[in-house]
Scaffold this motif. Sequence first.
Motif, PDB file in Angstrom:
ATOM      1  N   ALA A   1      -0.303   8.589  -6.086  1.00  0.00           N
ATOM      2  CA  ALA A   1      -0.669   8.999  -7.441  1.00  0.00           C
ATOM      3  C   ALA A   1       0.255  10.057  -8.018  1.00  0.00           C
ATOM      4  CB  ALA A   1      -2.113   9.521  -7.465  1.00  0.00           C
ATOM      5  N   ARG A   2       1.115  10.614  -7.170  1.00  0.00           N
ATOM      6  CA  ARG A   2       2.005  11.683  -7.643  1.00  0.00           C
ATOM      7  C   ARG A   2       3.338  11.625  -6.897  1.00  0.00           C
ATOM      8  NH1 ARG A   2      -2.801  14.915  -7.624  1.00  0.00           N
ATOM      9  NH2 ARG A   2      -3.297  15.732  -9.686  1.00  0.00           N
ATOM     10  N   GLY A   3       4.278  12.391  -7.433  1.00  0.00           N
ATOM     11  CA  GLY A   3       5.531  12.637  -6.728  1.00  0.00           C
ATOM     12  C   GLY A   3       6.283  11.381  -6.362  1.00  0.00           C
ATOM     13  N   LEU A   4       6.873  11.398  -5.163  1.00  0.00           N
ATOM     14  CA  LEU A   4       7.672  10.272  -4.711  1.00  0.00           C
ATOM     15  C   LEU A   4       6.821   9.024  -4.561  1.00  0.00           C
ATOM     16  CD1 LEU A   4       9.876  12.019  -1.982  1.00  0.00           C
ATOM     17  CD2 LEU A   4      10.277  11.829  -4.451  1.00  0.00           C
TER      18      LEU A   4
ATOM     19  N   MET B   1       7.501   5.221  -6.029  1.00  0.00           N
ATOM     20  CA  MET B   1       7.617   4.095  -5.101  1.00  0.00           C
ATOM     21  C   MET B   1       6.584   3.015  -5.425  1.00  0.00           C
ATOM     22  SD  MET B   1       8.514   6.073  -1.581  1.00  0.00           S
ATOM     23  CE  MET B   1      10.074   6.968  -1.466  1.00  0.00           C
ATOM     24  N   SER B   2       5.394   3.431  -5.848  1.00  0.00           N
ATOM     25  CA  SER B   2       4.403   2.449  -6.304  1.00  0.00           C
ATOM     26  C   SER B   2       4.966   1.655  -7.470  1.00  0.00           C
ATOM     27  CB  SER B   2       3.119   3.161  -6.743  1.00  0.00           C
ATOM     28  OG  SER B   2       2.510   3.843  -5.671  1.00  0.00           O
ATOM     29  N   GLN B   3       5.618   2.351  -8.387  1.00  0.00           N
ATOM     30  CA  GLN B   3       6.205   1.696  -9.553  1.00  0.00           C
ATOM     31  C   GLN B   3       7.323   0.748  -9.136  1.00  0.00           C
ATOM     32  OE1 GLN B   3       7.827   4.389 -12.442  1.00  0.00           O
ATOM     33  NE2 GLN B   3       7.883   2.855 -14.061  1.00  0.00           N
TER      34      GLN B   3
ATOM     35  N   VAL C   1       0.866  -1.184   0.000  1.00  0.00           N
ATOM     36  CA  VAL C   1       0.000   0.000   0.000  1.00  0.00           C
ATOM     37  C   VAL C   1       0.897   1.225   0.000  1.00  0.00           C
ATOM     38  CG1 VAL C   1      -1.750   1.305   1.269  1.00  0.00           C
ATOM     39  CG2 VAL C   1      -1.808  -1.208   1.263  1.00  0.00           C
ATOM     40  N   VAL C   2       0.615   2.173  -0.894  1.00  0.00           N
ATOM     41  CA  VAL C   2       1.392   3.410  -0.959  1.00  0.00           C
ATOM     42  C   VAL C   2       0.430   4.586  -0.819  1.00  0.00           C
ATOM     43  CG1 VAL C   2       3.019   4.815  -2.272  1.00  0.00           C
ATOM     44  CG2 VAL C   2       3.082   2.319  -2.479  1.00  0.00           C
TER      45      VAL C   2
ATOM     46  N   LEU D   1      15.056   6.780  -5.289  1.00  0.00           N
ATOM     47  CA  LEU D   1      14.502   6.180  -4.072  1.00  0.00           C
ATOM     48  C   LEU D   1      13.953   4.773  -4.313  1.00  0.00           C
ATOM     49  CD1 LEU D   1      12.485   9.276  -2.788  1.00  0.00           C
ATOM     50  CD2 LEU D   1      14.796   8.612  -2.148  1.00  0.00           C
ATOM     51  N   MET D   2      13.911   4.338  -5.564  1.00  0.00           N
ATOM     52  CA  MET D   2      13.284   3.057  -5.889  1.00  0.00           C
ATOM     53  C   MET D   2      14.005   1.879  -5.229  1.00  0.00           C
ATOM     54  SD  MET D   2      12.342   3.752  -9.919  1.00  0.00           S
ATOM     55  CE  MET D   2      11.100   2.481 -10.151  1.00  0.00           C
TER      56      MET D   2
END
Length: 368
Positions: free
Chosen positions: A119-122, A126-128, A114-115, A339-340
């Motif tokens: 939907a935006r930004g960092l 991180m979701s990706q 869960v992120v 950050l990934m």
Amino acid sequence: MFKHNLLRQVSRASATGLRPPTVAAATRCATRPFSNAIGLRDKNDDEHQFDQYSTSGEQGADIHEGQYSRTDKRIRVEYPEEEGLPRQKPVQGRGGYHFKRTLASFSLEDRVGVVTGGARGLGLVMSQALVISGADVAIVDMNKEEADHQAKILVEGFKKENPGAEKIPKVTAHYADVSSPDSVNSAIAGILEAHGKIDNLVTSAGFTENYDAIEYPYERMQKLWGVNVDGTYLFATGVAKHLMERKAKGSIVFIGSMSGAIVNVPQPQAPYNAAKAAVRHLASSLAVEWAHADIRVNCISPGYMLTALTRKILDDNPELAQKWISLIPQGKMGRPEDLMGAVTFLCSDASGYVTGSDLRIDGGYTVT
């Protein structure tokens, strides 16, 4: 023989230390009488050219005093309303199957992440990162429409970059006002209905504003703390409760900021700095409290990251870019994709013995 010579040298040195000073040595001593009191600098002493830079100098004696280490109250940045937020594209992916070898413990396959603010930004990047690493992901955001849009793009991007993949990650979108307990509980219930479980949480929902502290409207400060601190706490406790009920281990990653450890300049942002310091210490506290349940809690503290929103801020305040990079040892702002790897590491089994940590990704800003 060696022992005899050594003892003779020690004896000679001792005798020299006890020998009374010669006349020549005495003449080299200061003639001012000895005093146990700490005296002030004699006003008649010649002033050194740099005395003005010490506490004995007058305030404002030099135009460069503290010029790169003070806030500037003229800088004011308000977080834009939803319709004013720029849309962000996911970063370019791997371009096909990833054949480079890496540790299997970095995989997030069969996990649900869960992120918040995803939907935006960092949060989007991180979701990706979780999707690329094999996880199913629930994107939580105030803008459900944008979350739906990005969820579809992430799935399409994964299919394009992994043709013939046996398993396609499931990415869903969910609305939540993270500062509202009822809204958070409703979002978690919706995620569990869609995915059946939660294994990882990344709390990326947050925002900053730049105001002189005396002039910062109290209601805006409450909103800032509500999203950054309350939202982090509410989602973390909700997910931890679910993990404990399942008797399952999990990993929670708070997105803090280097602002939780230092004071940014020149933009004034005291409430935000304090909020991120709270997030950082909350991670440490919950890491200890939940260690018995095998729930790890860590914090990532990014430095200046060039997101779509940061670009917008710099477009309006171009002088900030030069001041910021002048204080970064690497001399560059980071990009969200930097950050990934960190979020994947902390969510995965590769960091199985890491909890309560604060991972600063700031180009060296906080160590100078």
